[in-house]
Motif scaffolding. Structure first.
Motif, short mmCIF file in Angstrom:
data_model
loop_
_atom_site.label_atom_id
_atom_site.label_comp_id
_atom_site.label_asym_id
_atom_site.label_seq_id
_atom_site.Cartn_x
_atom_site.Cartn_y
_atom_site.Cartn_z
N ILE A 177 21.54 70.42 -29.61
CA ILE A 177 21.28 69.00 -29.81
C ILE A 177 20.58 68.83 -31.15
O ILE A 177 19.60 69.51 -31.44
N GLY A 178 21.10 67.95 -31.99
CA GLY A 178 20.48 67.72 -33.29
C GLY A 178 19.14 67.01 -33.16
O GLY A 178 18.92 66.23 -32.23
N PRO A 179 18.23 67.28 -34.08
CA PRO A 179 16.93 66.58 -34.06
C PRO A 179 17.11 65.08 -34.26
O PRO A 179 18.10 64.62 -34.82
N GLY A 180 16.13 64.32 -33.78
CA GLY A 180 16.19 62.87 -33.96
C GLY A 180 16.57 62.15 -32.69
O GLY A 180 16.27 62.60 -31.58
N GLU A 181 17.24 61.02 -32.85
CA GLU A 181 17.57 60.18 -31.71
C GLU A 181 18.48 60.89 -30.72
O GLU A 181 19.38 61.65 -31.09
N ALA A 182 18.24 60.63 -29.44
CA ALA A 182 19.05 61.23 -28.39
C ALA A 182 20.45 60.62 -28.40
O ALA A 182 20.60 59.42 -28.62
N ASP A 198 7.75 64.16 -32.25
CA ASP A 198 9.11 63.97 -32.74
C ASP A 198 10.16 64.51 -31.77
O ASP A 198 11.27 63.98 -31.67
N CYS A 199 9.80 65.56 -31.05
CA CYS A 199 10.75 66.16 -30.11
C CYS A 199 10.86 65.34 -28.83
O CYS A 199 11.95 65.05 -28.35
N ILE A 200 9.72 64.94 -28.29
CA ILE A 200 9.71 64.33 -26.96
C ILE A 200 10.00 62.82 -27.00
O ILE A 200 10.68 62.29 -26.11
N HIS A 201 9.52 62.14 -28.01
CA HIS A 201 9.65 60.67 -28.06
C HIS A 201 11.09 60.18 -27.89
O HIS A 201 11.33 59.25 -27.10
N ARG A 219 15.00 58.99 -21.52
CA ARG A 219 16.24 59.58 -20.98
C ARG A 219 15.94 60.58 -19.87
O ARG A 219 16.86 61.24 -19.38
N LEU A 220 14.68 60.70 -19.51
CA LEU A 220 14.28 61.65 -18.47
C LEU A 220 14.59 61.05 -17.09
O LEU A 220 14.16 59.95 -16.77
N ASN A 221 15.36 61.77 -16.30
CA ASN A 221 15.73 61.28 -14.97
C ASN A 221 14.50 61.15 -14.07
O ASN A 221 13.45 61.73 -14.34
#
Length: 296
Positions: free
Chosen positions: A95-100, A127-130, A135-137
């Motif tokens: 998964i690329g960094p940045g927006e999901a 930056d990773c979690i935000h 999107r966390l179920n």
């Protein structure tokens, strides 16, 4: 209050009448039965951070049945995951960094913060979690891993490591409304092989009621690595009141975890106690512990 009661319409009316908030608390995903070999089967687990535990995390997650989604600029971040992923039929995904990516959802986030050196590095955590936190179920899991602050030789490094716990506590409060939990794990240098059982537990439904907690994995414990299943194999458990109710349920679960269970109850309950012992492969011990002549 049980989940069943919360779903009952009469209970909801009573709660509303009492002026308590509606909707009622989130129904939590909980484990049923003994420990499973693959507690994370087919769960999407986002792995990010710039720590030193990539190979360890790859082995733990794929063996537990998870589908690792690894954040990185190039496919090089997948190298530690390719071997274990092939062995356990869980191919990693970059998964690329940045927006999901639009429409993607995950079941858990694991942040490897063992490589953080200064307070400025904590920006990586945000930056990773935000981008993924929404999107966390439901009943999701977040585990933030770092090194103990007590091992740091420089104040800035110690402060950085201590900051992981504070961030975790704040995050846990933010995501708790949908039944999700967040915990931190601090692994001593050289104790990485003991991380597996802790991480499997924290990412599984068994940690439904545990949040905001720091866990410490050290080199102090001796002995073999904890088993993934039948964790009580070779142990003997004595359960009082085993003929029925809570005692019966406890005896069944201990037996399912591999223990030999001695079912103790009053002589008057010989039939139901013996039936439980026979069903779980245990032994029966009939004693009235309130009797003055009972064995001591």
């Amino acid at each position: 209050m049980s989940d069943l009661l919360l779903e009952n319409q009469n209970a909801r009316k009573l709660i509303k009448t009492l002026g308590l908030p509606i909707p009622v608390p989130e129904r939590l995903a909980r484990a049923k039965g003994p420990y499973e070999e693959r507690p994370l089967d087919d769960k999407a687990v986002l792995v990010c951070g710039t720590g030193t535990l990539s190979a360890v995390l790859a082995e733990i997650l794929t063996k537990a049945g998870a589908n690792p989604w690894v954040v990185g600029e190039s496919d090089a971040v997948l190298e530690p995951y390719n071997g274990p992923g092939e062995a356990w039929a869980r191919a990693p995904r970059r998964i690329g960094p940045g927006e999901a990516p639009e429409g993607e959802r995950i079941d858990a986030i694991v942040f490897d913060g063992t490589g953080l050196e200064s307070p400025d590095d904590l920006r990586q955590l945000y930056d990773c979690i935000h981008p993924w936190i929404r999107r966390l179920n439901r009943s999701g899991r977040v585990v933030i891993i770092g090194r103990p602050a007590s091992e740091a030789k420089k104040p800035a490094r110690a402060a950085t490591r201590a900051g992981l716990e504070g961030f975790t506590r704040s995050l846990a409060k933010e995501i708790g409304a949908n039944g999700s939990v967040a915990n931190s794990v601090f692994v001593e240098d050289g104790a990485e092989r003991r991380l597996g059982s802790v991480l499997r537990f924290l990412l599984s439904p068994r940690s439904a009621f545990i949040s905001c907690q720091p866990f410490h994995v050290t080199n102090l414990a001796k002995g073999d690595e904890a088993p993934d299943t039948h964790v009580l194999g070779g142990k003997v458990a004595l359960v009082t009141g085993a003929a029925r109710g809570i005692g019966e349920a406890t005896a069944e679960l201990l037996a399912a975890e591999g223990a030999h269970v001695v079912c103790l109850d009053r002589p008057a309950d010989d039939a139901p106690c013996s039936k439980v012992a026979q069903r779980i492969g245990g032994s029966t011990l009939l004693v009235d512990i309130t009797d003055e002549n009972a064995p001591k």
